[in-house]
Design a protein around this motif. Structure first.
Motif, PDB file in Angstrom:
ATOM      1  N   ARG A  40      -3.476 -10.259   5.603  1.00  0.00           N
ATOM      2  CA  ARG A  40      -3.111  -9.537   4.383  1.00  0.00           C
ATOM      3  C   ARG A  40      -4.343  -9.161   3.577  1.00  0.00           C
ATOM      4  O   ARG A  40      -5.249  -9.977   3.373  1.00  0.00           O
ATOM      5  N   SER A  41      -4.356  -7.937   3.114  1.00  0.00           N
ATOM      6  CA  SER A  41      -5.409  -7.495   2.207  1.00  0.00           C
ATOM      7  C   SER A  41      -5.175  -8.081   0.817  1.00  0.00           C
ATOM      8  O   SER A  41      -4.033  -8.153   0.340  1.00  0.00           O
ATOM      9  N   ASP A  42      -6.230  -8.492   0.153  1.00  0.00           N
ATOM     10  CA  ASP A  42      -6.116  -8.973  -1.229  1.00  0.00           C
ATOM     11  C   ASP A  42      -5.901  -7.826  -2.211  1.00  0.00           C
ATOM     12  O   ASP A  42      -5.577  -8.067  -3.377  1.00  0.00           O
ATOM     13  N   GLU A  43      -6.104  -6.610  -1.734  1.00  0.00           N
ATOM     14  CA  GLU A  43      -5.885  -5.417  -2.560  1.00  0.00           C
ATOM     15  C   GLU A  43      -4.763  -4.600  -1.926  1.00  0.00           C
ATOM     16  O   GLU A  43      -5.008  -3.805  -1.027  1.00  0.00           O
ATOM     17  N   PRO A  44      -3.540  -4.799  -2.375  1.00  0.00           N
ATOM     18  CA  PRO A  44      -2.408  -4.129  -1.724  1.00  0.00           C
ATOM     19  C   PRO A  44      -2.366  -2.629  -2.013  1.00  0.00           C
ATOM     20  O   PRO A  44      -2.933  -2.143  -2.998  1.00  0.00           O
ATOM     21  N   LEU A  45      -1.698  -1.923  -1.123  1.00  0.00           N
ATOM     22  CA  LEU A  45      -1.402  -0.495  -1.305  1.00  0.00           C
ATOM     23  C   LEU A  45       0.103  -0.326  -1.155  1.00  0.00           C
ATOM     24  O   LEU A  45       0.604   0.183  -0.153  1.00  0.00           O
TER      25      LEU A  45
END
Length: 360
Positions: A40-45
């Motif tokens: 998982r990216s810590d910066e969601p889109l």
């Protein structure tokens, strides 16, 4: 049986697998990615999820439909023993090999990324689709060969007549609605390793076969009414997006899904049913790329997510990394090594003049 080549169906398989790669990469940028085993990216889109949920109701069912169509074409030149042997080599062998040697790779990367204890876990992972397809072949082959023997019979004539009006193809949604009501999945789009995914796939595989079996009437209908199917899909997606917050009642999800698929088949039949050198290459590559894409994707996420760049650029970079990585592995390893080719669904012998991959 017809001997007409259907390049549009090859193209749709290639396109569906390409969309699958993008869809899986988009999951990395969703807050819930780890709950289904994705890095998982810590910066969601989260804005990505609007178009992705539009794809999600039809991308996997489309592949099941296409697989059923593929079996029809494979039966043109094989008896049941030959077909079962060929499907065992092309589907069962890569499936078993993938459980042992491919699917565990992205789990290793996941463990390494999150500094978890390393462990080896044979599992089907994203290859569950292959297991389902092989079971469908075993279950439906007797019926399909019976229908093959009765191609001049009343059933095919009635089916062809029924498919000659726009309601005919869409009316099969009744069976999918019954499946949804009986199985009652918590999430309609959760296909992997669920009974809902199994039975929905079985229906799509079966009707994919019947669509082609019915003859040209089906294709002429979806060609003529493709805009109608597309418009219905767009309307139902808009309602799902604005009224039901992505989760429409099951019967509407079913009709939306099949409307997208019929529209896609109609536009594909009009614009994609022609050979090309690009198709010749991509149709051979699609299956091996499907098998390997997850560990390449995870490797790209592990390398790119820690970098200092906007999340949109990370998303684009992971797409580029996955595409390039899959190409290099396929082109310079899988495609050229005879011992590896059958493990990824290819013929033993590498031939530089390989023709367009046939649905068989």
């Amino acid at each position: 049986m017809t001997t007409e080549r259907r390049y549009d169906i090859d193209w749709l398989r290639v396109i569906a697998i390409g969309l699958l790669l993008i869809y899986h990469i988009a999951i990395i940028f969703q807050p819930w990615a780890m709950f289904i085993g994705f890095i998982r990216s810590d910066e969601p889109l989260e804005t990505l999820w609007g178009p992705m949920t539009m794809l999600n109701v039809w991308r996997i069912p489309l592949l099941f439909y296409v697989s059923g169509m593929g079996l029809y074409f494979a039966m043109r030149k094989r008896n049941w023993q030959q077909l079962l042997t060929e499907r065992s080599k092309r589907i069962l062998l890569p499936f078993v090999f993938g459980i042992i040697a491919i699917a565990p790779l992205h789990i290793f990367i996941f463990q390494k990324y999150y500094k978890m204890p390393m462990g080896y876990f044979p599992n089907s992972g994203h290859l569950w689709f292959l297991g389902n397809i092989f079971v469908y072949v075993l279950l439906l082959l007797p019926l399909f060969f019976y229908l093959k023997k009765k191609e001049e019979g009343r059933f095919k004539k009635a089916l062809s007549s029924f498919m000659s009006n726009p309601v005919g193809p869409l009316s099969i949604s009744v069976f999918f609605i019954l499946e949804e009501l009986l199985v009652n999945p918590a999430i309609f789009e959760l296909y992997a390793q669920t009974w809902h995914g199994f039975f929905l796939g079985l229906l799509a595989f079966f009707f994919g076969f019947l669509f082609v079996y019915s003859g040209k009437a089906f294709w002429q209908t979806i060609l003529k009414w493709r805009w109608l199917y597309l418009a219905l899909a767009v309307v139902l997606y808009t309602i799902r997006l604005t009224v039901f917050e992505m989760q429409s009642p099951g019967y509407l999800m079913v009709i939306e899904s099949n409307s997208w698929i019929l529209g896609v088949f109609g536009f594909g039949y009009k614009y994609l049913n022609r050979p090309s050198a690009t198709l010749s290459y991509l149709s051979q590559a699609a299956y091996p790329v499907y098998i390997i894409h997850m560990f390449v994707l995870y490797a790209g996420a592990m390398i790119i997510l820690p970098l200092e760049m906007p999340p949109v650029l990370k998303f684009i970079a992971i797409i580029a990394f996955t595409g390039a990585g899959c190409y290099l592995i396929y082109e310079f390893i899988i495609r050229r090594m005879g011992v590896l080719r059958p493990l990824f669904g290819l013929k033993w012998k590498f031939n530089k003049t390989e023709k367009t991959y046939k649905l068989s």
